[in-house]
Every structure is written in C-alpha cells, then in structure tokens.
Design an enzyme around this catalytic site. Structure first.
Site, PDB file in Angstrom:
ATOM      1  N   SER A 149      34.067  35.254  35.892  1.00 14.40           N
ATOM      2  CA  SER A 149      33.368  36.496  36.240  1.00 14.40           C
ATOM      3  C   SER A 149      34.370  37.632  36.414  1.00 14.40           C
ATOM      4  O   SER A 149      35.205  37.603  37.321  1.00 14.40           O
ATOM      5  CB  SER A 149      32.582  36.309  37.533  1.00 14.40           C
ATOM      6  N   HIS A 172      31.678  36.101  32.037  1.00 11.10           N
ATOM      7  CA  HIS A 172      30.516  36.401  32.883  1.00 11.10           C
ATOM      8  C   HIS A 172      30.610  37.848  33.362  1.00 11.10           C
ATOM      9  O   HIS A 172      31.605  38.259  33.961  1.00 11.10           O
ATOM     10  CB  HIS A 172      30.491  35.436  34.067  1.00 11.10           C
ATOM     11  N   ASP A 191      28.821  40.702  35.537  1.00 15.75           N
ATOM     12  CA  ASP A 191      27.850  40.926  36.615  1.00 15.75           C
ATOM     13  C   ASP A 191      27.439  42.390  36.708  1.00 15.75           C
ATOM     14  O   ASP A 191      28.257  43.235  37.068  1.00 15.75           O
ATOM     15  CB  ASP A 191      28.477  40.520  37.956  1.00 15.75           C
ATOM     16  N   MET A 250      25.200  45.022  38.685  1.00 13.81           N
ATOM     17  CA  MET A 250      24.476  45.200  39.956  1.00 13.81           C
ATOM     18  C   MET A 250      24.031  46.651  40.092  1.00 13.81           C
ATOM     19  O   MET A 250      24.814  47.564  39.819  1.00 13.81           O
ATOM     20  CB  MET A 250      25.391  44.863  41.128  1.00 13.81           C
ATOM     21  N   HIS A 281      24.944  38.883  33.390  1.00 14.10           N
ATOM     22  CA  HIS A 281      24.088  38.521  34.527  1.00 14.10           C
ATOM     23  C   HIS A 281      23.546  39.800  35.153  1.00 14.10           C
ATOM     24  O   HIS A 281      24.280  40.524  35.825  1.00 14.10           O
ATOM     25  CB  HIS A 281      24.937  37.705  35.518  1.00 14.10           C
ATOM     26  N   MET A 335      21.667  41.781  37.776  1.00 16.49           N
ATOM     27  CA  MET A 335      21.119  41.782  39.136  1.00 16.49           C
ATOM     28  C   MET A 335      20.529  43.172  39.349  1.00 16.49           C
ATOM     29  O   MET A 335      21.078  44.010  40.068  1.00 16.49           O
ATOM     30  CB  MET A 335      22.233  41.454  40.150  1.00 16.49           C
ATOM     31  N   MET A 395      21.711  30.276  41.520  1.00 18.90           N
ATOM     32  CA  MET A 395      22.689  31.007  42.343  1.00 18.90           C
ATOM     33  C   MET A 395      23.092  30.123  43.525  1.00 18.90           C
ATOM     34  O   MET A 395      22.241  29.611  44.245  1.00 18.90           O
ATOM     35  CB  MET A 395      22.099  32.321  42.862  1.00 18.90           C
ATOM     36  N   GLY A 432      25.235  39.463  44.913  1.00 19.80           N
ATOM     37  CA  GLY A 432      25.632  40.783  45.397  1.00 19.80           C
ATOM     38  C   GLY A 432      27.128  40.972  45.552  1.00 19.80           C
ATOM     39  O   GLY A 432      27.611  42.086  45.380  1.00 19.80           O
ATOM     40  N   GLY A 483      33.470  36.272  45.959  1.00 19.51           N
ATOM     41  CA  GLY A 483      34.289  35.750  47.054  1.00 19.51           C
ATOM     42  C   GLY A 483      33.531  35.177  48.238  1.00 19.51           C
ATOM     43  O   GLY A 483      34.098  35.043  49.313  1.00 19.51           O
ATOM     44  N   ASP A 504      26.663  29.774  39.933  1.00 21.92           N
ATOM     45  CA  ASP A 504      27.382  31.034  40.133  1.00 21.92           C
ATOM     46  C   ASP A 504      27.477  31.336  41.625  1.00 21.92           C
ATOM     47  O   ASP A 504      26.457  31.509  42.295  1.00 21.92           O
ATOM     48  CB  ASP A 504      26.611  32.147  39.404  1.00 21.92           C
ATOM     49  N   GLY A 505      28.717  31.404  42.115  1.00 22.68           N
ATOM     50  CA  GLY A 505      28.960  31.790  43.504  1.00 22.68           C
ATOM     51  C   GLY A 505      29.697  30.735  44.290  1.00 22.68           C
ATOM     52  O   GLY A 505      29.185  29.624  44.486  1.00 22.68           O
ATOM     53  N   GLY A 506      30.915  31.058  44.684  1.00 24.14           N
ATOM     54  CA  GLY A 506      31.667  30.165  45.555  1.00 24.14           C
ATOM     55  C   GLY A 506      32.162  28.893  44.896  1.00 24.14           C
ATOM     56  O   GLY A 506      32.480  27.928  45.587  1.00 24.14           O
TER      57      GLY A 506
HETATM   58  C1  DX5 Z   1      27.667  37.280  42.736  1.00 23.66           C
HETATM   59  C2  DX5 Z   1      27.988  37.240  41.278  1.00 23.66           C
HETATM   60  C3  DX5 Z   1      29.021  36.241  40.903  1.00 23.66           C
HETATM   61  C4  DX5 Z   1      30.385  36.478  41.510  1.00 23.66           C
HETATM   62  C5  DX5 Z   1      31.047  35.136  41.676  1.00 23.66           C
HETATM   63  O1  DX5 Z   1      26.542  38.038  42.945  1.00 23.66           O
HETATM   64  O2  DX5 Z   1      26.834  36.950  40.509  1.00 23.66           O
HETATM   65  O3  DX5 Z   1      29.125  36.089  39.481  1.00 23.66           O
HETATM   66  O4  DX5 Z   1      31.203  37.296  40.728  1.00 23.66           O
HETATM   67  O5  DX5 Z   1      32.241  35.294  42.371  1.00 23.66           O
HETATM   68  P1  DX5 Z   1      32.957  34.092  43.123  1.00 23.66           P
HETATM   69  O6  DX5 Z   1      33.236  33.019  42.071  1.00 23.66           O
HETATM   70  O7  DX5 Z   1      34.184  34.701  43.650  1.00 23.66           O
HETATM   71  O8  DX5 Z   1      32.022  33.594  44.166  1.00 23.66           O
HETATM   72 ZN    ZN Z   2      27.058  36.400  38.359  1.00 22.46          ZN
END
Ligand code: DX5
Ligand code: ZN
Length: 215
Positions: free
Chosen positions: A8, A33, A35, A37, A66, A68, A138, A143, A146, A176-178
């Site tokens: 990402s 990826h 993102d 937003m 992606h 959002m 997710m 949003g 990290g 996706d996420g963490g």
């Molecule tokens: C969060 C995003 C993710 C984000 C993931 O809303 O959709 O794609 O960038 O970042 P990490 O891998 O650091 O959690």
């Molecule tokens: Zn994402």
C-alpha cells in the site's frame, strides 16, 4: 492458492514515490495497493486521480485501487481511465447500488472487488459473491495506515473462504490493515491469498520485507 503481495503506497515516501515503486516491482510483489480516501466515508483524505495517472506510465504492476469513498459508482469510470486494473469499493458505501457498481466496473474492463469493514458481517456479501473477482476483508477500521490487526478478523477470513467454497468459487480473498511478518501466516492459513501491507513493506528494506511476507 498463490499468494500475491499488494504493497500500500499510503505508507510510501511520496518524495521518492517513483523510486519506491521500482523497488516494489523488483521485490516479487505483483500488485500495487492504492488507497483513495474522501474524508467522508473515512475521516482522512489521501490522494486521488492525478497521483494514479502520473505513476501509471512508470510501472507494469497491477493497480489494485481501494476506494474508501461514498457513492463509488460516480467515480469508477475516472479511476478506470487513470489506469486502475481492479477497483474495490465498500459494500457499506454502495448500498443498494452494489450490483450496478460491480457491473459498471466490469463494463470498463476492470476487475471488481468488494470490501467489508470490521463491523459488517460476511453474510452481507452473499448476494454479490458470484459477481465479484475479489473480496476484501478489512482487518482494521479503514481510514489510516499503521493500525493494529483486529484479532477477530481471522475468523471472518475463514468464514469468507468457507462461503466461497460453498458456492464452488475460487475467488481471491484480500486482507488489508495491520498485516505484518508475524501474523501473515495466520491470515494465509485462514484463506486470504492477496495480502495488503503498508508499514510492513515501507518501513525498512522494501525487497526484504516483501520476501518475508511472501514466506
Ligand atoms: C487503511 C488502508 C490500508 C492501509 C494499510 O484504511 O486501506 O490499505 O494503507 O496500512 P498498514 O499495512 O500499515 O496497516
Ligand atoms: Zn487499503
């Protein structure tokens, strides 16, 4: 199923974005990826069409966009024109227009993905399961990059894979996420095969990080 890594760029250093994309291309990751937003569907604002259009000529990576954003159907054509290969939107954002949004994305020649937030049950995806190319579960509240992986997500991934199997489908399941080198094996074992990672790729050496996630 083959594992695909989708770094990402939300976690990239935008001062040297082109250079980092080149490193990703060499690392064995196949997707990028991206993102988007809007500050409405999620609290934060990231970047949009001009960034995607400007990085498109510099790489052959598969652009995994992606969204959002609210009312995603309004923008799918523009994102396809900017160079998206796959457009993933949120079920919570599209509501009654979900089937129409998937059809519009396909008509534009892109793959279509549908995403659910941590609070949305897997069963809500069922009406669209045969129509989509990928399901994004997710594993944090969308949003921000990290954040910490939500532990209960592992069971949701398993439930998503089980539902697909009931329909005889081999659809991609993205997380996706963490995601980190420590928890990636668990999400793969639960049935995820497309792994998004921001911090875990861009913090430190990109090539080594991707290799670790590929396992
Ligand atoms: C969060 C995003 C993710 C984000 C993931 O809303 O959709 O794609 O960038 O970042 P990490 O891998 O650091 O959690
Ligand atoms: Zn994402």
């Amino acid at each position: 199923m083959k594992t695909i890594i989708s770094p990402s760029i939300l976690a990239a250093d935008f001062n040297i974005l082109g250079q980092q994309i080149q490193e990703i291309e060499k690392s064995g990751a196949e997707y990028l990826h991206i993102d988007v937003m809007d500050g409405v569907f999620v609290p934060s604002i990231s970047f949009g069409m001009p960034v995607i259009a400007s990085i498109r000529p510099g790489t052959k990576l598969f652009f995994d966009v992606h969204l959002m954003i609210v009312e995603p159907v309004r923008y799918v054509e523009t994102f396809a024109q900017c160079g998206a290969d796959m457009i993933t939107f949120h079920l919570e954002a599209a509501g009654e227009r979900t089937a129409e949004t998937i059809d519009r994305i396909h008509a534009l020649g892109c793959k279509a993905g549908i995403s659910i937030k941590p609070g949305t049950p897997v069963a809500a995806l069922e009406p669209y399961i045969k129509q989509v190319d990928m399901i994004l579960v997710m594993t944090v509240e969308p949003g921000f990059g990290g954040q910490k992986y939500i532990g209960t997500s592992t069971e949701k991934i398993r439930e998503t894979r089980r539902l697909l199997e009931q329909y005889g489908l081999q659809t991609d399941v993205q997380v996706d996420g963490g995601i980190t080198a420590e928890n990636v094996a668990a999400v793969k074992e639960a049935g995820a095969n497309v792994i998004v990672a921001g911090s875990a790729v861009f913090r430190g050496n990109i090539g080594e990080n991707v290799k670790r996630l590929l396992g």
